[in-house]
Write a protein that holds these residues in place. Structure first.
Motif, mmCIF file in Angstrom:
data_model
loop_
_atom_site.group_PDB
_atom_site.id
_atom_site.type_symbol
_atom_site.label_atom_id
_atom_site.label_comp_id
_atom_site.label_asym_id
_atom_site.label_seq_id
_atom_site.Cartn_x
_atom_site.Cartn_y
_atom_site.Cartn_z
ATOM 1 N N MET A 1 43.543 37.063 43.908
ATOM 2 C CA MET A 1 43.375 38.498 43.701
ATOM 3 C C MET A 1 44.734 39.195 43.624
ATOM 4 S SD MET A 1 40.198 38.891 43.278
ATOM 5 C CE MET A 1 40.126 40.684 43.254
ATOM 6 N N LYS A 2 45.682 38.722 44.398
ATOM 7 C CA LYS A 2 47.028 39.297 44.364
ATOM 8 C C LYS A 2 47.685 39.052 43.014
ATOM 9 C CE LYS A 2 51.477 39.215 46.846
ATOM 10 N NZ LYS A 2 52.317 38.791 45.701
ATOM 11 N N SER A 3 47.476 37.862 42.466
ATOM 12 C CA SER A 3 48.091 37.510 41.182
ATOM 13 C C SER A 3 47.559 38.370 40.039
ATOM 14 C CB SER A 3 47.864 36.033 40.872
ATOM 15 O OG SER A 3 46.494 35.778 40.560
ATOM 16 N N LEU A 4 46.321 38.858 40.186
ATOM 17 C CA LEU A 4 45.724 39.693 39.136
ATOM 18 C C LEU A 4 46.407 41.047 39.036
ATOM 19 C CD1 LEU A 4 41.910 38.970 39.685
ATOM 20 C CD2 LEU A 4 43.469 37.904 38.041
ATOM 21 N N ASN A 5 47.138 41.428 40.074
ATOM 22 C CA ASN A 5 47.829 42.717 40.091
ATOM 23 C C ASN A 5 49.312 42.594 39.779
ATOM 24 O OD1 ASN A 5 45.627 44.463 40.779
ATOM 25 N ND2 ASN A 5 45.665 43.594 42.842
ATOM 26 N N SER B 1 36.956 34.836 45.173
ATOM 27 C CA SER B 1 38.338 34.431 44.926
ATOM 28 C C SER B 1 39.186 34.587 46.182
ATOM 29 C CB SER B 1 38.938 35.256 43.789
ATOM 30 O OG SER B 1 38.292 34.979 42.566
ATOM 31 N N SER B 2 40.214 33.762 46.287
ATOM 32 C CA SER B 2 41.113 33.825 47.441
ATOM 33 C C SER B 2 42.019 35.052 47.343
ATOM 34 C CB SER B 2 41.980 32.571 47.488
ATOM 35 O OG SER B 2 42.879 32.554 46.385
ATOM 36 N N PRO B 3 42.573 35.498 48.455
ATOM 37 C CA PRO B 3 43.518 36.629 48.426
ATOM 38 C C PRO B 3 44.696 36.385 47.495
ATOM 39 C CG PRO B 3 42.829 36.174 50.669
ATOM 40 C CD PRO B 3 42.281 35.062 49.832
#
Length: 245
Positions: free
Chosen positions: A153-157, A148-150
């Protein structure tokens, strides 16, 4: 056991009393042998209970040797342990009743927490099936996050904790995995929102790192004492073989 009335007419039933005594003794012996046989034949690998720490225990809850694994669902060594130990641990140790096996969480990240919440979905009798299903498919769903793109991954947090867990579950297709095991989307969401389950998982993690000072997964304890330098089935098996039955 029910006893016959003590008020017997000994004059007329004396002979019957004398001949009945050996029959009753034989009956008691037969019952005792049956009970012992049932105890010996108990398949402890089919028994699942909950520990006071919140972990799931497979086997005799009163076993002389209580083995616990502290694990993470995102740990590839934990997946390897499950693959290598699943059958021999049950058949060679747990089934006999002298060793029980408990799974406890040592959460490393939000993905791990999401999987841990879903492993508990459906109650204690469903746990080990969920646990195995998540670990045996680990390589597939972990690849999703690794590729996955950064930005993803950022959106998951982002968002509340339940919202984050749902995002992770969707990205990993845990919904699909759990559907194959008979769970609806609503049931999965309910499990992800279970604050009591979350507290138990995080409580086990705190105990592992704070009290036991464990630093990696999988780590093992025997009767709540860490087993030093043992982090695989190859290392654990000899230690279990040395335990008295």
């Amino acid at each position: 056991m029910k006893f016959a009335s003590a008020y017997l007419a000994l004059a007329t039933l004396g002979t019957a009393v004398l001949t009945a005594a050996p029959v009753n003794a034989q009956s008691q012996n037969a019952q005792l042998q049956t009970t012992q046989s049932q105890t010996t034949q108990t398949d402890w690998a089919q028994r699942v209970t909950m520990s006071e720490k919140g972990g799931h225990v497979m086997g005799n809850p009163l076993a002389l040797h209580q083995l616990a694994e502290y694990m993470s669902y995102t740990c590839n060594h934990c997946a390897n342990f499950e693959a290598q130990s699943h059958d021999p641990l049950k058949s060679g140790f747990i089934r006999k009743g002298h060793i029980s096996f408990e799974v406890r969480n040592l959460v490393l990240n939000p993905i791990d927490l999401t999987a841990a919440m879903l492993a508990r979905c459906g109650g204690r009798t469903k746990f080990f099936g969920n646990h195995r299903a998540i670990l045996t498919s680990q390589a597939s769903w972990m690849q999703t996050f690794q590729s996955s793109s950064p930005a993803v991954m950022k959106s998951l947090n982002e968002g509340t904790v339940p919202e984050r867990l749902k995002k992770i579950a969707k990205a990993a297709d845990f919904y699909g995995l759990m559907q194959k095991r008979g769970y609806s989307k609503d049931q999965v969401n309910s499990c992800l929102a279970d604050k009591q389950a979350q507290d138990k998982i995080l409580g086990m993690t705190k105990y592992a790192t704070g009290t036991l000072k464990l630093t990696g997964t999988p780590s093992f304890t025997l009767n709540d004492q860490p087993i030093d330098k043992v982090h695989s089935w190859a290392r654990l098996r000899p230690a279990l073989l040395a335990l008295p039955e």
